[in-house]
Design a protein around this motif. Sequence first.
Motif, PDB file in Angstrom:
ATOM      1  N   SER A 254       0.842  -1.201   0.000  1.00 47.58           N
ATOM      2  CA  SER A 254       0.000   0.000   0.000  1.00 47.58           C
ATOM      3  C   SER A 254       0.869   1.240   0.000  1.00 47.58           C
ATOM      4  CB  SER A 254      -0.903   0.038   1.230  1.00 47.58           C
ATOM      5  OG  SER A 254      -1.526  -1.181   1.414  1.00 47.58           O
ATOM      6  N   LEU A 255       1.910   1.201   0.816  1.00 43.20           N
ATOM      7  CA  LEU A 255       2.810   2.346   0.932  1.00 43.20           C
ATOM      8  C   LEU A 255       3.460   2.641  -0.419  1.00 43.20           C
ATOM      9  CD1 LEU A 255       3.978   4.317   2.951  1.00 43.20           C
ATOM     10  CD2 LEU A 255       5.800   2.706   3.407  1.00 43.20           C
ATOM     11  N   LEU A 256       3.910   1.571  -1.069  1.00 45.29           N
ATOM     12  CA  LEU A 256       4.566   1.717  -2.370  1.00 45.29           C
ATOM     13  C   LEU A 256       3.586   2.275  -3.397  1.00 45.29           C
ATOM     14  CD1 LEU A 256       7.243   1.114  -3.842  1.00 45.29           C
ATOM     15  CD2 LEU A 256       6.257  -1.068  -4.523  1.00 45.29           C
ATOM     16  N   THR A 257       2.351   1.756  -3.365  1.00 46.10           N
ATOM     17  CA  THR A 257       1.346   2.216  -4.326  1.00 46.10           C
ATOM     18  C   THR A 257       1.101   3.713  -4.172  1.00 46.10           C
ATOM     19  OG1 THR A 257       0.317   0.083  -3.980  1.00 46.10           O
ATOM     20  CG2 THR A 257      -0.947   1.698  -5.227  1.00 46.10           C
ATOM     21  N   VAL A 258       0.894   4.134  -2.923  1.00 49.03           N
ATOM     22  CA  VAL A 258       0.644   5.556  -2.677  1.00 49.03           C
ATOM     23  C   VAL A 258       1.843   6.380  -3.118  1.00 49.03           C
ATOM     24  CG1 VAL A 258       0.190   7.263  -0.893  1.00 49.03           C
ATOM     25  CG2 VAL A 258      -0.924   5.057  -0.785  1.00 49.03           C
ATOM     26  N   SER A 259       3.055   5.862  -2.850  1.00 51.86           N
ATOM     27  CA  SER A 259       4.256   6.613  -3.217  1.00 51.86           C
ATOM     28  C   SER A 259       4.391   6.734  -4.731  1.00 51.86           C
ATOM     29  CB  SER A 259       5.503   5.936  -2.654  1.00 51.86           C
ATOM     30  OG  SER A 259       5.407   5.872  -1.258  1.00 51.86           O
ATOM     31  N   LEU A 260       4.097   5.661  -5.464  1.00 47.86           N
ATOM     32  CA  LEU A 260       4.183   5.728  -6.924  1.00 47.86           C
ATOM     33  C   LEU A 260       3.182   6.738  -7.456  1.00 47.86           C
ATOM     34  CD1 LEU A 260       4.697   1.978  -7.897  1.00 47.86           C
ATOM     35  CD2 LEU A 260       6.371   3.821  -7.915  1.00 47.86           C
ATOM     36  N   LEU A 261       2.023   6.762  -6.843  1.00 45.79           N
ATOM     37  CA  LEU A 261       1.001   7.720  -7.244  1.00 45.79           C
ATOM     38  C   LEU A 261       1.501   9.145  -7.037  1.00 45.79           C
ATOM     39  CD1 LEU A 261      -1.904   8.355  -8.099  1.00 45.79           C
ATOM     40  CD2 LEU A 261      -2.579   8.122  -5.715  1.00 45.79           C
ATOM     41  N   TYR A 262       2.142   9.353  -5.895  1.00 46.22           N
ATOM     42  CA  TYR A 262       2.672  10.685  -5.568  1.00 46.22           C
ATOM     43  C   TYR A 262       3.788  11.071  -6.535  1.00 46.22           C
ATOM     44  CZ  TYR A 262       4.690  14.439  -2.740  1.00 46.22           C
ATOM     45  OH  TYR A 262       5.184  15.629  -2.292  1.00 46.22           O
ATOM     46  N   ILE A 263       4.643  10.117  -6.874  1.00 53.01           N
ATOM     47  CA  ILE A 263       5.707  10.376  -7.852  1.00 53.01           C
ATOM     48  C   ILE A 263       5.092  10.821  -9.173  1.00 53.01           C
ATOM     49  CG2 ILE A 263       7.531   9.280  -9.240  1.00 53.01           C
ATOM     50  CD1 ILE A 263       8.207   7.563  -6.821  1.00 53.01           C
ATOM     51  N   PHE A 264       4.025  10.156  -9.549  1.00 55.09           N
ATOM     52  CA  PHE A 264       3.325  10.502 -10.788  1.00 55.09           C
ATOM     53  C   PHE A 264       2.814  11.946 -10.733  1.00 55.09           C
ATOM     54  CE2 PHE A 264      -1.036  10.673 -12.617  1.00 55.09           C
ATOM     55  CZ  PHE A 264      -0.691  10.667 -13.953  1.00 55.09           C
ATOM     56  N   VAL A 265       2.217  12.320  -9.595  1.00 54.66           N
ATOM     57  CA  VAL A 265       1.730  13.694  -9.452  1.00 54.66           C
ATOM     58  C   VAL A 265       2.903  14.677  -9.552  1.00 54.66           C
ATOM     59  CG1 VAL A 265       0.625  15.358  -7.900  1.00 54.66           C
ATOM     60  CG2 VAL A 265      -0.243  13.026  -8.049  1.00 54.66           C
ATOM     61  N   ALA A 266       4.008  14.353  -8.857  1.00 49.97           N
ATOM     62  CA  ALA A 266       5.162  15.254  -8.850  1.00 49.97           C
ATOM     63  C   ALA A 266       5.751  15.390 -10.256  1.00 49.97           C
ATOM     64  CB  ALA A 266       6.215  14.738  -7.880  1.00 49.97           C
ATOM     65  N   LEU A 267       5.825  14.283 -10.989  1.00 48.40           N
ATOM     66  CA  LEU A 267       6.364  14.336 -12.352  1.00 48.40           C
ATOM     67  C   LEU A 267       5.488  15.207 -13.246  1.00 48.40           C
ATOM     68  CD1 LEU A 267       7.445  10.627 -12.913  1.00 48.40           C
ATOM     69  CD2 LEU A 267       8.952  12.598 -12.759  1.00 48.40           C
TER      70      LEU A 267
END
Lengths: 368, 246
Positions: A254-267
Amino acid sequence: MKQLFSFIRKEFHHILRDKTTVMILLLMPVIQIVLFGFALSQEVKDTKVVVLANTSDDATRRIIDRVDASEYFDVAVVAHNSNDIDAAFRDGKAKLAMVFEDHFSENLKHIGKAHIQLIADATDPNAATSFMFYASNIITNYQQELSPTQTNSGLIMPEVKMLYNPQMKSAFNFVPGVLGMIMILICAMMTSIAIVREKEMGTMEILLVSPMRPIYTILSKIAPYFVLSVINFATIMLLSVFILKVPIAGSFISLLTVSLLYIFVALSLGLLISTLTSSQLAAMLISGMGLMIPVMLLSGMIFPVENMPAFLRFLSNFVPARWYIDAVKTIMIKGLGISSVLKDVGVLVLMGTVLVTISLKKFKVRLE
Amino acid sequence: MDTVIKVENLTKRFGDFTAVDNISFEVKRGEIFGFLGANGAGKTTAMRMLCGLSIPTEGKGTVAGYDIFRQPELVKKSIGYMSQKFSLYEDLKVWENLELFGGIYGMSDKDIKIKTDELMVRLNFEEERDHLVKSLPLGFKQKLAFSVSIFHHPQVVFLDEPTGGVDPITRRRFWEMIYDATASGITVFVTTHYMDEAEYCDRVSIMVDGRIEALDSPSNLKKTYIAKNMDEVFQQLARKSTRKAD
């Protein structure tokens, strides 16, 4: 496909040949974790204590031993009179003084009442409040053990429990914060600079004239920073679990999923900035002033969002890091599942979609 | 000889300002076509429309048989482009730049390798092959930029003031490379400020205030305008301009 791979390889060349930048990007999380974890620690640990007990008796010795044994305190100076205490505070040898009245033990036994004076160095008010709280706790505990049956007539003894973070470690708060900040810095700032650099160098024009598909240009610009972000995510996780002893209470997936999502937003934020600016300096300023400061001040990383004035609290809704940090805290510290962060996830998905749509539209295939 | 570029009544307006005003011309295969004009005459805008970088307001044009308005992606595949700003990747090695652009234009790995080897020998670049581009002198860079622009053997190559800021000897060498390119069947469309370079072109068009005022071979132009050289021809035409150079 070959276009894409040639281009991604080129992007990695750009980054890997710029050794200083790579080092900074890879070491930044380590430095931030060390800074926040050790240098800027708000925890009370081994606070130096000066004690003054004119009559050394059973009760004073026990209390002093307990204070010394606790991880919060360290009895550094044994004073013989009040001048010694003053000196200890002045020389910085102690932050807390415990003064036992004369005949402490006797008074306690016979009158059932004895006094201890606690004097704190309150130059750092937050720290003073915390260690005063710990010191009183130790004394109260001792008192209760002394007379478990006696209910201290009329006194209400609150039993305090620190949920999720029993030791009050500040790492529990700043690890999510550092994650939120590093990702924004690497993804948004570096991506925007990388794209704008091509505009500044004139190579963007060559790419626009070539049959290179714009989406490939974007994807390959993003690829290396995505890899860097994932490496940094792993670094921060390892440091926090093994060095700071902050366990991942919830599910790592779950943590990884949320983090990947956040990376996507930041990119996508980085992409948007790159379409709005045409110089590297401007891109750096916009991402520096426009992203770093809100992330630090409005995301709840340093100041709790709940305590902000209504206007700032409203603004904080637009800071992606706020939602990400909240989600990380929920999953990593509280150990709750992905179902408890649906709101955060929803907001991040929405932000990402809006940002990526705008920036793809604005990313120019033609010069004018 | 067939036609590679065909432009009819091409116009580009930015608001009230007409940058390119109703121009028409044709360029034949294998020709060196000089596109002359003072700063602000509209030549860069016209060239960008031909390269698919800018959408024409009116008129039509085909490049390599493809419509610049409807098939810009196909146009892009058939052309090469070298901008006035030196624009290779400075932090890539010489061969990596070639490999990258080869890849972008969809050349096979084998093709890229063969052509790179051949090019290095021809330019006498074998020693610099593994050097970063930023370590090369400007003349080298410009040769390399031109080689990159024709690396995928396009039908037409557009050169936007390719020799700006280079000494006469290097410019002379550069033009030898252009002649080599036309010998291999590539059509060259070149803008320039240097009137001595205009003499090297097969045909020359001179733009004034967004319109093409003259179009012919250098020798015919000199006859028509009773001039000793292209510079005089240009001066006579440019005097008509009412537009301020930028």
